[in-house]
Design a protein around this motif. Structure first.
Motif, PDB file in Angstrom:
ATOM      1  N   UNK A 127       0.839  -1.190   0.000  1.00  0.00           N
ATOM      2  CA  UNK A 127       0.000   0.000   0.000  1.00  0.00           C
ATOM      3  C   UNK A 127       0.881   1.250   0.000  1.00  0.00           C
ATOM      4  N   UNK A 128       0.386   2.321  -0.582  1.00  0.00           N
ATOM      5  CA  UNK A 128       1.098   3.600  -0.541  1.00  0.00           C
ATOM      6  C   UNK A 128       1.233   4.109   0.889  1.00  0.00           C
ATOM      7  N   UNK A 129       0.400   3.601   1.787  1.00  0.00           N
ATOM      8  CA  UNK A 129       0.481   4.007   3.192  1.00  0.00           C
ATOM      9  C   UNK A 129       1.844   3.690   3.793  1.00  0.00           C
ATOM     10  N   UNK A 130       2.517   2.672   3.304  1.00  0.00           N
ATOM     11  CA  UNK A 130       3.831   2.319   3.837  1.00  0.00           C
ATOM     12  C   UNK A 130       4.833   3.450   3.637  1.00  0.00           C
ATOM     13  N   UNK A 131       4.831   4.067   2.481  1.00  0.00           N
ATOM     14  CA  UNK A 131       5.714   5.206   2.218  1.00  0.00           C
ATOM     15  C   UNK A 131       5.297   6.409   3.067  1.00  0.00           C
ATOM     16  N   UNK A 132       4.000   6.588   3.207  1.00  0.00           N
ATOM     17  CA  UNK A 132       3.453   7.684   4.009  1.00  0.00           C
ATOM     18  C   UNK A 132       3.962   7.590   5.447  1.00  0.00           C
ATOM     19  N   UNK A 133       3.835   6.426   6.062  1.00  0.00           N
ATOM     20  CA  UNK A 133       4.276   6.275   7.448  1.00  0.00           C
ATOM     21  C   UNK A 133       5.797   6.379   7.566  1.00  0.00           C
ATOM     22  N   UNK A 134       6.539   5.837   6.617  1.00  0.00           N
ATOM     23  CA  UNK A 134       8.007   5.960   6.649  1.00  0.00           C
ATOM     24  C   UNK A 134       8.428   7.431   6.596  1.00  0.00           C
ATOM     25  N   UNK A 135       7.745   8.233   5.778  1.00  0.00           N
ATOM     26  CA  UNK A 135       8.058   9.666   5.682  1.00  0.00           C
ATOM     27  C   UNK A 135       7.827  10.388   7.003  1.00  0.00           C
ATOM     28  N   UNK A 136       6.984   9.836   7.846  1.00  0.00           N
ATOM     29  CA  UNK A 136       6.650  10.467   9.121  1.00  0.00           C
ATOM     30  C   UNK A 136       7.371   9.827  10.304  1.00  0.00           C
ATOM     31  N   UNK A 137       8.454   9.104  10.028  1.00  0.00           N
ATOM     32  CA  UNK A 137       9.306   8.592  11.099  1.00  0.00           C
ATOM     33  C   UNK A 137       8.931   7.243  11.676  1.00  0.00           C
ATOM     34  N   UNK A 138       8.053   6.507  11.022  1.00  0.00           N
ATOM     35  CA  UNK A 138       7.690   5.175  11.481  1.00  0.00           C
ATOM     36  C   UNK A 138       8.672   4.153  10.922  1.00  0.00           C
ATOM     37  N   UNK A 139       8.953   3.124  11.730  1.00  0.00           N
ATOM     38  CA  UNK A 139       9.889   2.069  11.350  1.00  0.00           C
ATOM     39  C   UNK A 139       9.186   0.722  11.443  1.00  0.00           C
ATOM     40  N   UNK A 140       9.425  -0.174  10.468  1.00  0.00           N
ATOM     41  CA  UNK A 140       8.802  -1.501  10.547  1.00  0.00           C
ATOM     42  C   UNK A 140       9.239  -2.222  11.822  1.00  0.00           C
ATOM     43  N   UNK A 141       8.278  -2.872  12.443  1.00  0.00           N
ATOM     44  CA  UNK A 141       8.547  -3.594  13.681  1.00  0.00           C
ATOM     45  C   UNK A 141       8.270  -5.083  13.506  1.00  0.00           C
ATOM     46  N   UNK A 142       7.256  -5.414  12.730  1.00  0.00           N
ATOM     47  CA  UNK A 142       6.876  -6.802  12.481  1.00  0.00           C
ATOM     48  C   UNK A 142       5.981  -6.827  11.251  1.00  0.00           C
ATOM     49  N   UNK A 143       5.732  -8.028  10.755  1.00  0.00           N
ATOM     50  CA  UNK A 143       4.780  -8.164   9.662  1.00  0.00           C
ATOM     51  C   UNK A 143       4.105  -9.521   9.734  1.00  0.00           C
ATOM     52  N   UNK A 144       2.944  -9.580   9.107  1.00  0.00           N
ATOM     53  CA  UNK A 144       2.230 -10.843   9.012  1.00  0.00           C
ATOM     54  C   UNK A 144       1.903 -11.059   7.532  1.00  0.00           C
ATOM     55  N   UNK A 145       0.987 -11.944   7.256  1.00  0.00           N
ATOM     56  CA  UNK A 145       0.697 -12.286   5.863  1.00  0.00           C
ATOM     57  C   UNK A 145       0.250 -11.092   5.026  1.00  0.00           C
ATOM     58  N   UNK A 146      -0.453 -10.125   5.636  1.00  0.00           N
ATOM     59  CA  UNK A 146      -1.020  -9.027   4.858  1.00  0.00           C
ATOM     60  C   UNK A 146      -0.566  -7.640   5.266  1.00  0.00           C
ATOM     61  N   UNK A 147      -0.074  -7.480   6.487  1.00  0.00           N
ATOM     62  CA  UNK A 147       0.226  -6.147   7.011  1.00  0.00           C
ATOM     63  C   UNK A 147       1.660  -6.008   7.489  1.00  0.00           C
ATOM     64  N   UNK A 148       2.132  -4.778   7.465  1.00  0.00           N
ATOM     65  CA  UNK A 148       3.397  -4.402   8.093  1.00  0.00           C
ATOM     66  C   UNK A 148       3.031  -3.551   9.300  1.00  0.00           C
ATOM     67  N   UNK A 149       3.609  -3.870  10.451  1.00  0.00           N
ATOM     68  CA  UNK A 149       3.334  -3.158  11.685  1.00  0.00           C
ATOM     69  C   UNK A 149       4.502  -2.240  11.984  1.00  0.00           C
ATOM     70  N   UNK A 150       4.182  -0.982  12.239  1.00  0.00           N
ATOM     71  CA  UNK A 150       5.185   0.066  12.417  1.00  0.00           C
ATOM     72  C   UNK A 150       5.135   0.647  13.830  1.00  0.00           C
ATOM     73  N   UNK A 151       6.248   1.253  14.202  1.00  0.00           N
ATOM     74  CA  UNK A 151       6.328   2.034  15.418  1.00  0.00           C
ATOM     75  C   UNK A 151       7.036   3.335  15.117  1.00  0.00           C
ATOM     76  N   UNK A 152       6.561   4.377  15.719  1.00  0.00           N
ATOM     77  CA  UNK A 152       7.289   5.649  15.737  1.00  0.00           C
ATOM     78  C   UNK A 152       7.703   5.803  17.188  1.00  0.00           C
ATOM     79  N   UNK A 153       9.014   5.706  17.439  1.00  0.00           N
ATOM     80  CA  UNK A 153       9.488   5.729  18.828  1.00  0.00           C
ATOM     81  C   UNK A 153       9.108   7.016  19.563  1.00  0.00           C
ATOM     82  N   UNK A 154       9.031   6.885  20.866  1.00  0.00           N
ATOM     83  CA  UNK A 154       8.768   8.047  21.703  1.00  0.00           C
ATOM     84  C   UNK A 154       9.948   9.007  21.633  1.00  0.00           C
ATOM     85  N   UNK A 155       9.647  10.284  21.729  1.00  0.00           N
ATOM     86  CA  UNK A 155      10.735  11.256  21.812  1.00  0.00           C
ATOM     87  C   UNK A 155      11.262  11.240  23.236  1.00  0.00           C
ATOM     88  N   UNK A 156      12.550  11.472  23.378  1.00  0.00           N
ATOM     89  CA  UNK A 156      13.117  11.458  24.741  1.00  0.00           C
ATOM     90  C   UNK A 156      13.381  12.837  25.272  1.00  0.00           C
TER      91      UNK A 156
END
Length: 156
Positions: A127-156
């Protein structure tokens, strides 16, 4: 009618509360927003799209996204044990790629940053959403058959 400049977007975007009775309208928005991506991976089925929304339907954590007073999308953003979860962020295709989704996501990220919490989100593979989330600082954390799960780490 010419598109208004993006710099004016802050004054054009607003939010309105969601109630349980809004489910059908939200399902239609989700189906419209996801249709092309789901068709691309051979998984478009309106009934399944509605069922998936029903499983993560939290009206108390959802808002319609308004552009010039008109509903163009919605999001669901809620606190969880491990930060915040962006269950849904959908913009109707006729209003995508105009900066509305980015403005909404930046607003939600600012809320999480103010509490020094990470944000979790999932996106359909290919999905184009993957590029969208990457542009906003999200990083892949896990994936399953259909989805990629992302995290945007907390700011310190």
């Amino acid at each position: 009618m010419p598109e208004a400049p993006r710099s004016d977007l802050h004054s054009r975007v607003g939010f309105s509360a969601v109630v349980t009775a809004d489910f059908d309208e939200m399902a239609e928005l989700r189906i419209a927003a996801m249709r092309a991506s789901l068709e691309h991976v051979g998984r478009f089925e309106p009934t399944r799209a509605r069922d998936r929304l029903q499983k993560s339907f939290f009206p108390e954590h959802s808002q319609f996204i308004l552009l010039d007073g008109n509903k163009v999308g919605f999001y669901t953003f809620r606190r969880t044990d491990d930060g915040f979860r962006l269950d849904h962020l959908y913009i109707h295709p006729s209003h995508q790629s105009q900066g509305v989704g980015s403005l909404v996501l930046q607003t939600l990220i600012a809320q999480a940053d103010a509490q020094r919490q990470p944000v979790h989100v999932g996106a359909l593979k290919e999905s184009a959403a993957n590029h969208f989330y990457a542009r906003h600082g999200f990083h892949p954390q896990a994936q399953d058959a259909w989805d990629i799960h992302y995290i945007r780490p907390a700011v310190s």
